[in-house]
Write an enzyme that holds these catalytic residues in place. Structure first.
Site, mmCIF file in Angstrom:
data_model
loop_
_atom_site.group_PDB
_atom_site.id
_atom_site.type_symbol
_atom_site.label_atom_id
_atom_site.label_comp_id
_atom_site.label_asym_id
_atom_site.label_seq_id
_atom_site.Cartn_x
_atom_site.Cartn_y
_atom_site.Cartn_z
ATOM 1 N N LYS A 102 -17.554 64.212 32.205
ATOM 2 C CA LYS A 102 -16.513 65.242 32.056
ATOM 3 C C LYS A 102 -16.899 66.566 32.729
ATOM 4 O O LYS A 102 -16.035 67.261 33.266
ATOM 5 C CB LYS A 102 -16.205 65.482 30.570
ATOM 6 C CG LYS A 102 -15.474 64.318 29.905
ATOM 7 C CD LYS A 102 -15.101 64.658 28.476
ATOM 8 C CE LYS A 102 -14.517 63.474 27.744
ATOM 9 N NZ LYS A 102 -14.133 63.804 26.359
ATOM 10 N N TYR A 148 -14.247 57.383 15.559
ATOM 11 C CA TYR A 148 -13.260 56.462 14.999
ATOM 12 C C TYR A 148 -13.829 55.047 14.970
ATOM 13 O O TYR A 148 -14.856 54.747 15.594
ATOM 14 C CB TYR A 148 -11.940 56.496 15.793
ATOM 15 C CG TYR A 148 -12.122 56.320 17.281
ATOM 16 C CD1 TYR A 148 -12.251 57.431 18.106
ATOM 17 C CD2 TYR A 148 -12.193 55.058 17.858
ATOM 18 C CE1 TYR A 148 -12.443 57.285 19.468
ATOM 19 C CE2 TYR A 148 -12.370 54.900 19.222
ATOM 20 C CZ TYR A 148 -12.507 56.018 20.018
ATOM 21 O OH TYR A 148 -12.710 55.858 21.359
ATOM 22 N N GLY A 160 -10.799 59.797 14.118
ATOM 23 C CA GLY A 160 -10.373 60.325 15.412
ATOM 24 C C GLY A 160 -9.522 59.398 16.264
ATOM 25 O O GLY A 160 -9.284 59.709 17.443
ATOM 26 N N ALA A 203 -21.387 71.748 18.104
ATOM 27 C CA ALA A 203 -21.207 72.737 19.173
ATOM 28 C C ALA A 203 -21.452 72.091 20.531
ATOM 29 O O ALA A 203 -21.866 72.747 21.477
ATOM 30 C CB ALA A 203 -22.147 73.921 18.951
ATOM 31 N N GLY A 204 -21.193 70.782 20.632
ATOM 32 C CA GLY A 204 -21.323 70.068 21.899
ATOM 33 C C GLY A 204 -19.993 70.071 22.649
ATOM 34 O O GLY A 204 -19.102 70.886 22.369
ATOM 35 N N GLY A 205 -19.854 69.121 23.584
ATOM 36 C CA GLY A 205 -18.670 69.073 24.437
ATOM 37 C C GLY A 205 -17.371 68.906 23.660
ATOM 38 O O GLY A 205 -16.368 69.544 23.985
ATOM 39 N N MET A 244 -14.033 63.105 14.135
ATOM 40 C CA MET A 244 -13.626 62.742 15.508
ATOM 41 C C MET A 244 -14.050 61.326 15.904
ATOM 42 O O MET A 244 -13.431 60.699 16.755
ATOM 43 C CB MET A 244 -14.199 63.738 16.511
ATOM 44 C CG MET A 244 -13.407 65.016 16.603
ATOM 45 S SD MET A 244 -13.829 65.856 18.134
ATOM 46 C CE MET A 244 -13.164 67.469 17.772
HETATM 47 P P1 NDP Z 1 -22.535 66.105 22.371
HETATM 48 O O1 NDP Z 1 -23.711 65.248 22.614
HETATM 49 O O2 NDP Z 1 -22.080 67.070 23.434
HETATM 50 O O3 NDP Z 1 -22.804 66.989 21.045
HETATM 51 C C1 NDP Z 1 -23.294 66.412 19.882
HETATM 52 C C2 NDP Z 1 -23.180 67.395 18.709
HETATM 53 O O4 NDP Z 1 -23.512 66.692 17.516
HETATM 54 C C3 NDP Z 1 -24.118 68.592 18.795
HETATM 55 O O5 NDP Z 1 -23.502 69.702 18.205
HETATM 56 C C4 NDP Z 1 -25.329 68.114 17.949
HETATM 57 O O6 NDP Z 1 -26.049 69.187 17.363
HETATM 58 C C5 NDP Z 1 -24.596 67.345 16.871
HETATM 59 N N1 NDP Z 1 -25.432 66.312 16.223
HETATM 60 C C6 NDP Z 1 -25.851 65.147 16.746
HETATM 61 N N2 NDP Z 1 -26.562 64.446 15.836
HETATM 62 C C7 NDP Z 1 -26.587 65.184 14.695
HETATM 63 C C8 NDP Z 1 -27.156 65.000 13.408
HETATM 64 N N3 NDP Z 1 -27.838 63.895 13.095
HETATM 65 N N4 NDP Z 1 -26.972 65.976 12.491
HETATM 66 C C9 NDP Z 1 -26.273 67.086 12.789
HETATM 67 N N5 NDP Z 1 -25.714 67.328 13.988
HETATM 68 C C10 NDP Z 1 -25.860 66.377 14.950
HETATM 69 O O7 NDP Z 1 -21.363 65.097 21.954
HETATM 70 P P2 NDP Z 1 -19.787 65.371 22.087
HETATM 71 O O8 NDP Z 1 -19.534 66.751 21.622
HETATM 72 O O9 NDP Z 1 -19.319 64.989 23.442
HETATM 73 O O10 NDP Z 1 -19.142 64.287 21.095
HETATM 74 C C11 NDP Z 1 -19.246 64.425 19.678
HETATM 75 C C12 NDP Z 1 -18.460 63.307 19.000
HETATM 76 O O11 NDP Z 1 -17.065 63.456 19.187
HETATM 77 C C13 NDP Z 1 -18.831 61.923 19.544
HETATM 78 O O12 NDP Z 1 -19.192 61.139 18.441
HETATM 79 C C14 NDP Z 1 -17.562 61.401 20.180
HETATM 80 O O13 NDP Z 1 -17.408 60.023 19.938
HETATM 81 C C15 NDP Z 1 -16.477 62.193 19.466
HETATM 82 N N6 NDP Z 1 -15.280 62.403 20.305
HETATM 83 C C16 NDP Z 1 -14.087 61.843 19.912
HETATM 84 C C17 NDP Z 1 -12.937 62.018 20.655
HETATM 85 C C18 NDP Z 1 -11.664 61.391 20.215
HETATM 86 O O14 NDP Z 1 -10.700 61.321 21.009
HETATM 87 N N7 NDP Z 1 -11.547 60.948 18.981
HETATM 88 C C19 NDP Z 1 -12.928 62.816 21.905
HETATM 89 C C20 NDP Z 1 -14.229 63.398 22.223
HETATM 90 C C21 NDP Z 1 -15.336 63.162 21.445
HETATM 91 P P3 NDP Z 1 -27.278 69.926 18.135
HETATM 92 O O15 NDP Z 1 -26.654 70.950 19.039
HETATM 93 O O16 NDP Z 1 -28.091 70.516 17.052
HETATM 94 O O17 NDP Z 1 -27.990 68.845 18.907
#
Ligand code: NDP
Length: 282
Positions: free
Chosen positions: A69, A230, A250, A131-133, A228
């Site tokens: 992305k 699913y 989601g 706070a990811g993508g 989010m």
């Molecule tokens: P990223 O890898 O960019 O970000 C992951 C985030 O999750 C970070 O904030 C990370 O925190 C946090 N995280 C990961 N593991 C843990 C944990 N064990 N405990 C606490 N926090 C955790 O992923 P994305 O943002 O791209 O995606 C996130 C989710 O959203 C995915 O599961 C994806 O499947 C879902 N999604 C669903 C969509 C839909 O249409 N339903 C569309 C897009 C995404 P830290 O910064 O501390 O590492």
């Protein structure tokens, strides 16, 4: 000549997008094809170019999923305000020499909340976990719904604080993006004693079965908890249910972001309820 579309990702075998778009096309009588393309991790741009050059009909657009992305954002020759705010592109439209990048994830979430779940974000106290993508992509669309409050909470507190500051300082000034509420950022310990009407889990914790250290009080009365992820029951969903929240996963966001992309490409908005029902196996 049939217009061609595709979704690019790595992995891509699990993608529901070809099925969703085939159902949309059948429902609206649109003549198009939509395929899933596995691009090499270092071969996204080349795969898009090969797709545009090949085939029987004109290549009109593409969806983009993990991990491309951000690369799609850079590849686009023009971007919408919501793609700029997301820092990522999940929808490309090919127009003569231009490649227009958009991001429909946030619109998909808001539509699922408002139209499918009857949960209007307006006036609600919203907690966004992660706070990811995915979190970044939904912040502007949520703020434009004028919630009472938007707090971003993340395992790594600095990332949440930085993200909140970025939106408070810059994106609220983009044309058409005037918002009343400035988001705030915190770590999970900062949630103690706080209460919300809508809690959205945009972390990937559920994929590994990890639970989040949330104080049970964060789920306020008549709270909606949105996961989010699913296709599975996550620890977050169990936590929210135990605290009396109404829980959604989601899948609706997935279908609604696809419908938004379909609308951008074809100028027709498909009905999502029958597609959502088909995916759920109803
Ligand atoms: P990223 O890898 O960019 O970000 C992951 C985030 O999750 C970070 O904030 C990370 O925190 C946090 N995280 C990961 N593991 C843990 C944990 N064990 N405990 C606490 N926090 C955790 O992923 P994305 O943002 O791209 O995606 C996130 C989710 O959203 C995915 O599961 C994806 O499947 C879902 N999604 C669903 C969509 C839909 O249409 N339903 C569309 C897009 C995404 P830290 O910064 O501390 O590492």
């Amino acid at each position: 000549m049939t217009d061609r579309y595709a979704v690019f990702g790595n992995p891509i075998g699990h993608s529901q997008s070809p099925r969703i778009h085939a159902l949309f096309a059948a429902q609206t009588g649109q003549d198009l094809s939509y395929q899933a393309i596995l691009a090499a991790k270092d071969g996204f741009a080349a795969a898009v170019r090969a797709f545009m050059a090949s085939g029987d009909g004109p290549a009109k657009g593409a969806n983009v999923t993990v991990p491309f992305k951000e690369e799609a954002f850079r590849l686009a020759t023009r971007r919408t305000a919501r793609a700029e705010a997301a820092g990522a592109v999940n929808t490309l439209s090919f127009e003569q020499d231009a490649m227009i990048g958009d991001n429909t994830d946030g619109a998909g979430l808001v539509r699922d909340l408002k139209h499918n779940l009857g949960c209007d974000p307006a006036g609600r106290r919203i907690l966004l976990l992660g706070a990811g993508g995915a979190a970044r992509g939904v912040i502007l669309p949520l703020l434009l719904e004028r919630p009472a409050e938007l707090l971003i909470a993340n395992r790594t507190e600095e990332t949440a604080a930085r993200l909140a500051l970025e939106f408070a300082n810059s994106f609220a000034r983009l044309p058409g993006c005037a918002v009343d509420v400035k988001p705030d950022g915190t770590g999970f310990p900062g949630l103690s004693g706080r209460q919300f009407d809508l809690v959205i889990n945009a972390t990937s914790a559920g994929l590994s079965g990890a639970s989040l250290p949330l104080p049970p009080g964060v789920f306020g009365p008549r709270c909606v908890a949105y996961e989010m992820v699913y296709g599975r029951e996550t620890p977050f969903m169990a936590q929210a249910r135990a605290a009396g929240a109404r829980v959604a996963d989601g899948l609706g966001m997935l279908v609604e972001q696809a419908a938004e992309a379909f609308f951008i490409w074809r100028g027709v908005r498909p009905r999502t309820a029958p597609v959502l029902a088909a995916l759920k196996g109803n």
